[in-house]
Design an enzyme around this catalytic site. Structure first.
Site, PDB file in Angstrom:
ATOM      1  CE1 TYR A   1      -9.328   1.284  -1.758  1.00  0.00           C
ATOM      2  CE2 TYR A   1      -8.951   2.576  -3.751  1.00  0.00           C
ATOM      3  CZ  TYR A   1      -8.624   1.510  -2.929  1.00  0.00           C
ATOM      4  OH  TYR A   1      -7.592   0.667  -3.281  1.00  0.00           O
TER       5      TYR A   1
ATOM      6  CB  SER B   1      -4.402   2.681  -4.039  1.00  0.00           C
ATOM      7  OG  SER B   1      -4.968   2.832  -5.329  1.00  0.00           O
TER       8      SER B   1
HETATM    9  N1  LIG Z   1      -6.881  -4.546  -7.287  1.00  0.00           N
HETATM   10  C1  LIG Z   1      -6.489  -3.313  -7.578  1.00  0.00           C
HETATM   11  O1  LIG Z   1      -6.641  -2.825  -8.725  1.00  0.00           O
HETATM   12  C2  LIG Z   1      -5.826  -2.449  -6.531  1.00  0.00           C
HETATM   13  C3  LIG Z   1      -5.285  -1.209  -6.949  1.00  0.00           C
HETATM   14  C4  LIG Z   1      -4.673  -0.411  -6.002  1.00  0.00           C
HETATM   15  C5  LIG Z   1      -4.583  -0.827  -4.680  1.00  0.00           C
HETATM   16  N2  LIG Z   1      -5.113  -2.015  -4.312  1.00  0.00           N
HETATM   17  C6  LIG Z   1      -5.010  -2.378  -2.904  1.00  0.00           C
HETATM   18  O2  LIG Z   1      -4.453  -3.687  -2.800  1.00  0.00           O
HETATM   19  C7  LIG Z   1      -4.927  -4.299  -1.594  1.00  0.00           C
HETATM   20  C8  LIG Z   1      -5.509  -5.657  -1.923  1.00  0.00           C
HETATM   21  O3  LIG Z   1      -6.594  -5.477  -2.808  1.00  0.00           O
HETATM   22  P1  LIG Z   1      -7.111  -6.657  -3.743  1.00  0.00           P
HETATM   23  O4  LIG Z   1      -7.230  -6.101  -5.100  1.00  0.00           O
HETATM   24  O5  LIG Z   1      -6.324  -7.883  -3.499  1.00  0.00           O
HETATM   25  O6  LIG Z   1      -8.607  -6.798  -3.151  1.00  0.00           O
HETATM   26  P2  LIG Z   1      -9.524  -8.094  -2.914  1.00  0.00           P
HETATM   27  O7  LIG Z   1      -9.243  -9.130  -3.929  1.00  0.00           O
HETATM   28  O8  LIG Z   1     -10.916  -7.550  -2.787  1.00  0.00           O
HETATM   29  O9  LIG Z   1      -9.019  -8.625  -1.507  1.00  0.00           O
HETATM   30  C9  LIG Z   1      -9.225  -7.856  -0.354  1.00  0.00           C
HETATM   31  C10 LIG Z   1      -8.786  -8.647   0.860  1.00  0.00           C
HETATM   32  O10 LIG Z   1      -9.099  -7.863   2.010  1.00  0.00           O
HETATM   33  C11 LIG Z   1      -9.897  -8.654   2.901  1.00  0.00           C
HETATM   34  N3  LIG Z   1     -10.859  -7.818   3.612  1.00  0.00           N
HETATM   35  C12 LIG Z   1     -11.772  -6.976   3.094  1.00  0.00           C
HETATM   36  N4  LIG Z   1     -12.539  -6.459   4.064  1.00  0.00           N
HETATM   37  C13 LIG Z   1     -12.070  -6.986   5.233  1.00  0.00           C
HETATM   38  C14 LIG Z   1     -12.451  -6.861   6.592  1.00  0.00           C
HETATM   39  N5  LIG Z   1     -13.508  -6.100   6.967  1.00  0.00           N
HETATM   40  N6  LIG Z   1     -11.774  -7.551   7.516  1.00  0.00           N
HETATM   41  C15 LIG Z   1     -10.738  -8.356   7.163  1.00  0.00           C
HETATM   42  N7  LIG Z   1     -10.324  -8.519   5.900  1.00  0.00           N
HETATM   43  C16 LIG Z   1     -10.995  -7.848   4.950  1.00  0.00           C
HETATM   44  C17 LIG Z   1     -10.606  -9.672   2.000  1.00  0.00           C
HETATM   45  O11 LIG Z   1     -10.887 -10.848   2.724  1.00  0.00           O
HETATM   46  P3  LIG Z   1     -12.343 -11.300   3.257  1.00  0.00           P
HETATM   47  O12 LIG Z   1     -13.349 -10.819   2.258  1.00  0.00           O
HETATM   48  O13 LIG Z   1     -12.197 -12.769   3.363  1.00  0.00           O
HETATM   49  O14 LIG Z   1     -12.452 -10.629   4.582  1.00  0.00           O
HETATM   50  C18 LIG Z   1      -9.496  -9.963   0.982  1.00  0.00           C
HETATM   51  O15 LIG Z   1      -8.626 -10.943   1.473  1.00  0.00           O
HETATM   52  C19 LIG Z   1      -5.919  -3.313  -0.991  1.00  0.00           C
HETATM   53  O16 LIG Z   1      -5.259  -2.529  -0.018  1.00  0.00           O
HETATM   54  C20 LIG Z   1      -6.330  -2.449  -2.158  1.00  0.00           C
HETATM   55  O17 LIG Z   1      -6.775  -1.167  -1.762  1.00  0.00           O
HETATM   56  C21 LIG Z   1      -5.726  -2.832  -5.202  1.00  0.00           C
END
Ligand SMILES: NC(=O)c1ccc[n+]([C@@H]2O[C@H](COP(=O)([O-])OP(=O)(O)OC[C@H]3O[C@@H](n4cnc5c(N)ncnc54)[C@H](OP(=O)(O)O)[C@@H]3O)[C@@H](O)[C@H]2O)c1
Length: 205
Positions: A161, A148
């Site tokens: 985080y 991130s």
């Molecule tokens: N969105 C942003 O602004 C942003 C910015 C920087 C970095 N990121 C990074 O990008 C990545 C994806 O984030 P996103 O924005 O797509 O988040 P998201 O929409 O909340 O999706 C998170 C994913 O992780 C899975 N997950 C969460 N807890 C889990 C667990 N205990 N076991 C297995 N799977 C789990 C969720 O699936 P289930 O709930 O079905 O388990 C979901 O598929 C992450 O690494 C995040 O830190 C995101």
């Protein structure tokens, strides 16, 4: 969106954690367009099955689903056993799943500080080791760890985080250096703020 790429994904196998929604789902869709077979991992089985069915139908790729809670420390070993049962030899691992909670460190329950360590750090390291060492032994493969832009500096009110993402960055760049020339490449993707459901679990303060 299909574009030219230097890597041929056709017929390869990619495992994506956190593939039920957000960026993980986008990785799955883009890799299916490029012809990669997929293993989708998350807790929400219905969402994974729905995505798998549409990717099989639209792109003719093989898609397997593994339901797993990556906060459970036995999950990485179980995922590896399931891959063996399915006869899947992985070419690409995308460690994308993560959780994070906003708020003052001492104002939140400890479980909300430890779960990101389990999911974002413990499981990522375990999956990298379990699945990556097979790639290194074979002499080919790739690992994408999702960090991130929050991992480049301390993040008050997002302390744990941000620290997990700093870990992902340092860990990945160090191991990438170790395996140079092995035929396996490792990189970190560091997204900025992206409109996904991520912030629904814990809106920024
Ligand atoms: N969105 C942003 O602004 C942003 C910015 C920087 C970095 N990121 C990074 O990008 C990545 C994806 O984030 P996103 O924005 O797509 O988040 P998201 O929409 O909340 O999706 C998170 C994913 O992780 C899975 N997950 C969460 N807890 C889990 C667990 N205990 N076991 C297995 N799977 C789990 C969720 O699936 P289930 O709930 O079905 O388990 C979901 O598929 C992450 O690494 C995040 O830190 C995101």
């Amino acid at each position: 969106m299909s574009q030219r790429t230097s890597f041929n994904y056709k017929g390869k196998f990619t495992l994506i954690t956190g593939a039920s929604k957000g960026l993980g789902k986008a990785y799955a869709e883009e890799l299916a367009v490029r012809g990669s077979n997929l293993v989708l991992v998350a807790r929400t089985k219905d969402a994974l099955e729905t995505l798998a069915a549409s990717l099989r139908r639209d792109h003719g790729v093989r898609v397997e689903v593994i339901q797993a809670d990556l906060a459970d420390m036995s999950a990485p070993e179980r995922i590896m056993e399931e891959l063996d049962r399915l006869g899947v030899d992985l070419d690409l691992l995308v460690n994308n799943a993560a959780v994070g909670y906003s708020g003052g460190f001492f104002t939140r329950p400890i479980v909300e500080e430890l779960t990101p360590v389990s999911v974002n750090v413990y499981s990522l390291v375990a999956l990298t080791h379990l699945l990556g060492r097979r790639m290194v032994a074979r002499g080919s493969g790739g690992i994408i760890n999702v960090g991130s832009n929050g991992g480049f500096q301390p993040g008050p009110f997002n302390a744990t985080y941000g620290a997990t993402k700093a870990f992902v960055l340092m860990f990945s760049e160090a191991v990438a250096e170790e395996i140079k020339g092995s035929g396996v490449r490792m990189m970190v993707a560091n997204p900025g703020a992206t409109a996904t459901a991520f912030f629904e679990q814990s809106p920024p303060p």
